[in-house]
Write a protein that holds these residues in place. Structure first.
Motif: not given
Ligand SMILES: Cc1ncc(COP(=O)(O)O)c(C=O)c1O
Length: 463
Positions: A152-161, A395-396
């Protein structure tokens, strides 16, 4: 045309013109009815297949032939799904038998679907229940929405690349221009950048985009906003920016921070699933996510994908509190392919043998590049890797964007393509070694690579 040492004496387009006449004609024909002359942007001129993509006629095992009769050792593998090589007899038979015995699509469950699900559950540590879908993008879309519904939350964390498919919710910050994405702010966040036009800008508010392999950035973010985070989605090893492996402890940190803050951890194993060991990256690295997406590799080359996870989270679907639908989900072709592929992948010693084949290729390329005095490194995990033309470690995405030498990669690709070795022309894709590539394929590839590096060790013609 080449000289006595195998060096090309003319430009790439000229040198392939005489050998790919039918491809060129088909490309012109295709371009009249198919945008870009191919069915996916990754197959088009804009994505490196210049002056036109070769048109294929057939594949068997590790080899492909184009319509002009040129043979290739295939490390493109359909961009990943041909994990068992082309037309693996066990999978081909299972699919054709199932279609002629049962049909293709019932709009109702059937026993082969249960067989396929049980085999996936048995293979992948983090999957207790699974639903089949038709593409990786659908699987990711389901996982992200399910995580939001569950927490029941909205925020999604994702990563560049990282790449998680083409759906609006995740089609962001794959390879953003650092000028647009900006430097990291105090929480280690970058500005989300839509990966193309048409994505609603307001979705940026539902995302946090971080640099990968940066423990400080994710720790700060979770300390500050962890209570808002529905999910952290990550490739467990990145294969959409060449290949970048997680630094020791990084996946474990993602696991502990998500658990601590009541967020879900999603491993997007669309590429890594079944790739270098049967249980995928989660088995290899020993970190179990809450939700997993699978696709390439799952069906031995047939179109099928899956989303799976703990009984607790997948229970939302079981209890009818979350509706996951799709007319073609778990169709007979897909489930026959999954079931047979899972059987083939269960052969004892298969992965050990193929990682050794892939590692020999990777080591050979590393040595040949060093002998030619070319700064390059090979990063990967046996059956999937990329050759970076870079003197610096990567590394990224920010490192890749700064250090990887694209012009050099293009020359390398052209020299290998001309010599009958096929992989994607962009440095941010990878080389896939199937479970049927042989030492003879590696030998042939290394002969081609020695010639290619010799060419690369000299300035480009016309420079
Ligand atoms: C890690 C990852 N996730 C998702 C996708 C999307 O899968 P599909 O192309 O099957 O929609 C891809 C495709 O390359 C991928 O590499």
């Amino acid at each position: 045309m080449t000289d006595e040492k195998g060096r090309r004496t003319m430009g790439f387009a000229e040198s392939i013109a005489g050998r790919t006449e039918r491809s060129r004609a088909l490309f012109e024909r295709a371009s009249r009815t198919i945008p870009g002359g191919a069915g996916s942007s990754a197959r088009t001129v804009k994505f490196g297949w210049a002056p036109y993509p070769p048109f294929m006629s057939r594949g068997t095992g590790s080899r492909l032939w184009d319509v002009d009769g040129n043979e290739y050792v295939d490390y493109l593998l359909g961009l990943g799904p041909m994990i068992l090589g082309h037309r693996h007899p066990v999978v081909t038979r299972a699919v054709t038998d199932a279609v002629s015995e049962y049909g293709t699509c019932f709009g109702l469950p059937y026993e082969l679907e249960v067989d396929a699900a049980e085999k996936v559950v048995a293979a992948v540590p983090g999957i207790e229940m699974v639903r089949f879908t038709n593409s990786g993008s659908e699987a990711v879309g389901t996982a992200v929405r399910l995580a939001r519904a569950y927490t029941r939350r909205r925020l999604v964390v994702r990563f560049e690349g990282h790449y998680h498919g083409w759906q609006d919710t995740v089609y962001w910050s794959n390879h953003p221009d650092p000028a647009e994405a900006g430097p990291a702010d105090q929480l280690g966040q970058h500005r989300p950048v839509a990966a193309g036009p048409g994505v609603p800008a307001e979705l940026a508010e539902t995302l946090v985009v971080l640099s990968w392999n940066d423990p400080e950035a994710i720790s700060k973010l979770m300390a500050e906003r962890g209570h808002e985070v529905a999910a952290v989605i990550t490739e467990a090893a990145v294969f959409n920016t060449g290949c970048i492996l997680p630094e020791p402890g990084y996946l474990e940190l993602l696991r502990s921070l998500t658990a601590e803050h009541g967020a879900l951890l999603i491993f997007d194993e669309v590429i890594t699933g079944f790739r270098f060991c049967r249980g995928g990256a989660q088995e290899w690295f020993g970190v179990t996510p809450d939700l997993t997406t699978l696709a390439k590799g799952l069906g031995g080359g047939y179109p099928v994908a899956a989303v799976g996870g703990s009984t607790e989270v997948m229970g939302m679907i079981a209890q009818g509190r979350y509706s996951h639908s799709g007319t073609y989900n778990a169709n007979v072709v897909a489930c026959a392919a999954v079931s047979a592929t899972m059987d083939v992948l269960a052969e004892p010693g298969l992965y050990e043998r193929q990682r050794a084949v892939g590692n020999r290729l990777a080591a050979g390329l590393r040595t040949l590049a060093a002998e030619a005095g070319i700064p390059a490194s090979v990063d990967g995990l046996g059956t999937v890797f990329q050759l970076w033309f870079s003197a610096e470690p990567i590394r990224n995405w920010r490192d890749a964007q700064r250090f990887a030498d694209e012009a050099m990669f293009t020359r390398w690709w052209q020299e290998m393509f001309t010599r009958g070795v096929l992989f994607h022309p962009l440095q941010f894709e990878n080389l896939f070694v199937s479970l049927v590539h042989s030492d003879a394929d590696v030998d042939r590839t290394l002969v081609a690579a020695a010639e290619a590096f010799d060419v690369l060790s000299r300035p480009p013609s016309g420079a």
